[in-house]
Design a protein around this motif. Sequence first.
Motif, mmCIF file in Angstrom:
data_model
loop_
_atom_site.group_PDB
_atom_site.id
_atom_site.type_symbol
_atom_site.label_atom_id
_atom_site.label_comp_id
_atom_site.label_asym_id
_atom_site.label_seq_id
_atom_site.Cartn_x
_atom_site.Cartn_y
_atom_site.Cartn_z
ATOM 1 N N VAL A 108 -12.597 -11.686 -2.963
ATOM 2 C CA VAL A 108 -11.643 -10.942 -3.804
ATOM 3 C C VAL A 108 -11.634 -9.469 -3.387
ATOM 4 N N VAL A 109 -10.437 -8.930 -3.250
ATOM 5 C CA VAL A 109 -10.328 -7.492 -2.968
ATOM 6 C C VAL A 109 -10.204 -6.789 -4.324
ATOM 7 N N ALA A 110 -11.227 -6.012 -4.637
ATOM 8 C CA ALA A 110 -11.288 -5.374 -5.960
ATOM 9 C C ALA A 110 -11.592 -3.884 -5.822
ATOM 10 N N GLY A 111 -11.086 -3.304 -4.742
ATOM 11 C CA GLY A 111 -11.368 -1.885 -4.503
ATOM 12 C C GLY A 111 -10.273 -0.966 -5.024
ATOM 13 N N GLY A 112 -9.179 -1.550 -5.532
ATOM 14 C CA GLY A 112 -8.029 -0.734 -5.958
ATOM 15 C C GLY A 112 -8.346 0.074 -7.207
ATOM 16 N N GLN A 113 -7.481 1.028 -7.500
ATOM 17 C CA GLN A 113 -7.753 1.929 -8.622
ATOM 18 C C GLN A 113 -7.093 1.473 -9.918
ATOM 19 N N GLY A 114 -6.238 0.472 -9.815
ATOM 20 C CA GLY A 114 -5.625 -0.100 -11.019
ATOM 21 C C GLY A 114 -4.989 0.957 -11.916
ATOM 22 N N SER A 115 -4.353 1.944 -11.304
ATOM 23 C CA SER A 115 -3.870 3.072 -12.109
ATOM 24 C C SER A 115 -2.750 2.658 -13.070
ATOM 25 N N ARG A 116 -1.963 1.639 -12.697
ATOM 26 C CA ARG A 116 -0.866 1.244 -13.586
ATOM 27 C C ARG A 116 -1.383 0.625 -14.878
ATOM 28 N N LEU A 117 -2.504 -0.080 -14.794
ATOM 29 C CA LEU A 117 -3.049 -0.739 -15.980
ATOM 30 C C LEU A 117 -3.691 0.286 -16.914
ATOM 31 N N LEU A 159 -17.174 -9.749 -2.799
ATOM 32 C CA LEU A 159 -16.313 -8.843 -3.568
ATOM 33 C C LEU A 159 -16.226 -7.508 -2.842
ATOM 34 N N MET A 160 -15.015 -7.112 -2.525
ATOM 35 C CA MET A 160 -14.850 -5.787 -1.923
ATOM 36 C C MET A 160 -14.539 -4.773 -3.025
ATOM 37 N N THR A 161 -15.317 -3.721 -3.035
ATOM 38 C CA THR A 161 -15.135 -2.639 -4.005
ATOM 39 C C THR A 161 -14.778 -1.370 -3.228
ATOM 40 N N CYS A 190 -18.370 -2.176 0.136
ATOM 41 C CA CYS A 190 -17.343 -1.145 -0.103
ATOM 42 C C CYS A 190 -16.355 -1.066 1.050
ATOM 43 N N GLN A 191 -15.136 -0.733 0.727
ATOM 44 C CA GLN A 191 -14.150 -0.421 1.758
ATOM 45 C C GLN A 191 -14.201 1.087 2.043
ATOM 46 N N ASP A 192 -13.488 1.510 3.077
ATOM 47 C CA ASP A 192 -13.441 2.933 3.409
ATOM 48 C C ASP A 192 -12.491 3.670 2.479
ATOM 49 N N SER A 214 -9.309 8.240 -2.008
ATOM 50 C CA SER A 214 -8.883 6.970 -2.593
ATOM 51 C C SER A 214 -9.081 5.866 -1.549
ATOM 52 N N PRO A 215 -9.205 4.616 -2.036
ATOM 53 C CA PRO A 215 -9.461 3.526 -1.092
ATOM 54 C C PRO A 215 -8.301 3.353 -0.104
ATOM 55 N N ASN A 216 -8.625 2.841 1.080
ATOM 56 C CA ASN A 216 -7.623 2.839 2.170
ATOM 57 C C ASN A 216 -6.696 1.617 2.184
ATOM 58 N N GLY A 217 -6.538 0.982 1.025
ATOM 59 C CA GLY A 217 -5.600 -0.140 0.922
ATOM 60 C C GLY A 217 -6.300 -1.473 1.151
ATOM 61 N N HIS A 218 -5.660 -2.566 0.672
ATOM 62 C CA HIS A 218 -6.340 -3.871 0.828
ATOM 63 C C HIS A 218 -6.451 -4.287 2.290
ATOM 64 N N GLY A 219 -5.631 -3.662 3.160
ATOM 65 C CA GLY A 219 -5.782 -3.928 4.593
ATOM 66 C C GLY A 219 -7.147 -3.477 5.104
ATOM 67 N N PHE A 245 -8.138 -13.425 -2.226
ATOM 68 C CA PHE A 245 -7.247 -13.246 -3.384
ATOM 69 C C PHE A 245 -7.439 -11.874 -4.007
ATOM 70 N N GLN A 246 -6.522 -11.535 -4.920
ATOM 71 C CA GLN A 246 -6.541 -10.225 -5.568
ATOM 72 C C GLN A 246 -7.229 -10.334 -6.931
ATOM 73 N N VAL A 247 -7.605 -9.182 -7.451
ATOM 74 C CA VAL A 247 -8.439 -9.187 -8.651
ATOM 75 C C VAL A 247 -7.637 -9.373 -9.949
ATOM 76 N N ASP A 248 -6.306 -9.374 -9.862
ATOM 77 C CA ASP A 248 -5.543 -9.231 -11.106
ATOM 78 C C ASP A 248 -4.988 -10.517 -11.705
ATOM 79 N N ILE A 401 -1.908 -9.338 -13.810
ATOM 80 C CA ILE A 401 -2.015 -8.231 -14.775
ATOM 81 C C ILE A 401 -1.998 -6.934 -13.958
ATOM 82 N N LYS A 402 -0.851 -6.300 -13.935
ATOM 83 C CA LYS A 402 -0.714 -5.054 -13.155
ATOM 84 C C LYS A 402 -0.499 -3.861 -14.077
ATOM 85 N N ASN A 403 0.303 -4.107 -15.140
ATOM 86 C CA ASN A 403 0.765 -3.007 -15.988
ATOM 87 C C ASN A 403 0.205 -3.133 -17.397
HETATM 88 P P1 UTP Z 1 -2.509 -3.172 -6.176
HETATM 89 O O1 UTP Z 1 -1.389 -3.072 -5.230
HETATM 90 O O2 UTP Z 1 -2.216 -3.811 -7.494
HETATM 91 O O3 UTP Z 1 -3.126 -1.716 -6.366
HETATM 92 O O4 UTP Z 1 -3.682 -3.926 -5.479
HETATM 93 P P2 UTP Z 1 -4.196 -1.148 -7.370
HETATM 94 O O5 UTP Z 1 -4.741 0.072 -6.718
HETATM 95 O O6 UTP Z 1 -5.214 -2.151 -7.803
HETATM 96 O O7 UTP Z 1 -3.362 -0.796 -8.660
HETATM 97 P P3 UTP Z 1 -2.364 0.423 -8.947
HETATM 98 O O8 UTP Z 1 -1.272 0.326 -7.911
HETATM 99 O O9 UTP Z 1 -3.169 1.690 -8.845
HETATM 100 O O10 UTP Z 1 -1.902 0.149 -10.339
HETATM 101 C C1 UTP Z 1 -3.619 -5.288 -5.187
HETATM 102 C C2 UTP Z 1 -5.028 -5.792 -4.923
HETATM 103 O O11 UTP Z 1 -5.579 -5.108 -3.815
HETATM 104 C C3 UTP Z 1 -6.805 -4.496 -4.184
HETATM 105 C C4 UTP Z 1 -6.723 -4.313 -5.686
HETATM 106 O O12 UTP Z 1 -8.008 -4.173 -6.250
HETATM 107 C C5 UTP Z 1 -5.992 -5.573 -6.098
HETATM 108 O O13 UTP Z 1 -6.873 -6.670 -6.135
HETATM 109 N N1 UTP Z 1 -6.934 -3.224 -3.460
HETATM 110 C C6 UTP Z 1 -5.900 -2.354 -3.447
HETATM 111 C C7 UTP Z 1 -8.111 -2.954 -2.824
HETATM 112 O O14 UTP Z 1 -9.073 -3.758 -2.857
HETATM 113 N N2 UTP Z 1 -8.218 -1.784 -2.155
HETATM 114 C C8 UTP Z 1 -7.219 -0.881 -2.095
HETATM 115 O O15 UTP Z 1 -7.391 0.158 -1.459
HETATM 116 C C9 UTP Z 1 -6.020 -1.173 -2.753
#
Ligand code: UTP
Length: 476
Positions: A108-117, A159-161, A190-192, A214-219, A245-248, A401-403
């Motif tokens: 699971v890629v779980a490094g995102g910031q989830g700012s919309r939620l 789990l990638m954080t 951790c991702q970069d 900020s994290p460098n994207g799920h890529g 898969f994604q965390v949401d 669950i994004k928003n």
């Molecule tokens: P989203 O595109 O929903 O981005 O990520 P986000 O950062 O979680 O949320 P917002 O846009 O700030 O609201 C899709 C998936 O990719 C992971 C997220 O954790 C989610 O599982 N992701 C995203 C990473 O693991 N690293 C990243 O740098 C960005």
Amino acid sequence: MLQHPDHNALVQQLAAIGQGHLFTFYNQLSALEKAELDRQIASMDWPLLAELIRTVVLNPESLKLSENIEPAPFFEHAPHHAATREKYRQAQAMGEFLLKNNRVAAFVVAGGQGSRLGWDGPKGTFPATSVKNKPLFQCFAEFLRAMELRFGCTIPFYLMTSTANHQATVDFWNQHNYFGLPESQVMFFCQDMLPAVSLEGKVLLETPGTLALSPNGHGGSLLALYKSGALADMRKRGITQISYFQVDNPIVRCVDPLFLGLHELENADMSSKILPKISSTEKLGNICLVDGKMTVIEYSDLPAALAEQRTADGQLRFRAGSIALHAIRCDFVQRLNACGFALPYHRAEKKVSCVDMSTGKTVKPEKPNAVKMETFVFDALPLATGSIVYETDRIDEFAPIKNAEGVDSIASSRQITTLRNSRWLQAAGITVPHKPDGSPDCTIEIAASFALYPDDIKAKAAKIPAIKPGDEVYLG
Ligand code: UTP
């Protein structure tokens, strides 16, 4: 012992690329803070950053799409042809073989910031289920445990954080005793991170002594799997396929034998699950063949003239919407890293809290003030030598669950999950009360330990109490 970076050399290096402002408040920092800022700055790849600021931030090129764009062929969810049904039977057997022989890891890629939620904590800790409020991470752990019991196998979970949520994630899993998974089977890495940059191309400070990272994207996961040693760990365990898969999404099939089996039988490097898009503007990336290569074109980038095309039977011609579920061969990740691959960086304008350079105070912007640069995992698809696409069922597997509210929110996710569960129960002959608009008049949560598939309900139907309008039902 770590050597302290040469501060004067850093000052010169940054001045030469127009980023000397990062040391504006240096003299006001404590010795420890100075050392930390020097260390943080020394750890960045400044030649890459300077290039990204030039190309992605200051001179973003408009996307040039090839003329040669075709819809990607996909395996239908409910195949019409007997030959495809036979293929699915073989694929299911192959997927089960991979699982039973401990060849599959969940990732699971779980490094995102989830700012919309707007949830204060890692998104995986968000209470997702409608009766027991189970966090997303628990949904995945329970699904994996149920699959392990069914197939008598071990499914290591990676789990990638990112540095922003790593410790909180690890602490959460510890506090919950790994939700019943053996600790030795759950790996975190951790991702970069990359600095956010002002719209004028200046790297931002989060505080006078730290960069706004900020994290460098799920890529970044494809690199992080390799750099962190996770890929080597997988290989040591005999893993050959990664289920990404994604965390949401609380109802995601974290591993799916049929999808993994199709991917394996077709000898694919990286494969994708899709949903048929509801409309040409639905915000799912379009899986296409571009110059013959599997490619995701973002929903906003596919020209309307293509997006709106219809087939003779009235369906969208480009309807394969990516839901960010991939099967990825370990050898593919190894090969990419061995040849120093680079995914393109995408630009996102976001609101980033940062230091006002005239006052030294951290401010929260009202409107987007920064560019974040991210790579996307699907940009690895054109690099794959083989890639299949499989259509899943929307209600069965997609409740993101994004928003905080509205589309793709906790409310919509819970609604979809109850709808899925009511269908499962009805298929087993159980009566579910409905409202006049046809939606279930109850809330139903089904734990993976109770049922992984609709057919599992039939054997347990006698245990399920009659459901009355307005009931909250938990089957676990
Ligand atoms: P989203 O595109 O929903 O981005 O990520 P986000 O950062 O979680 O949320 P917002 O846009 O700030 O609201 C899709 C998936 O990719 C992971 C997220 O954790 C989610 O599982 N992701 C995203 C990473 O693991 N690293 C990243 O740098 C960005």
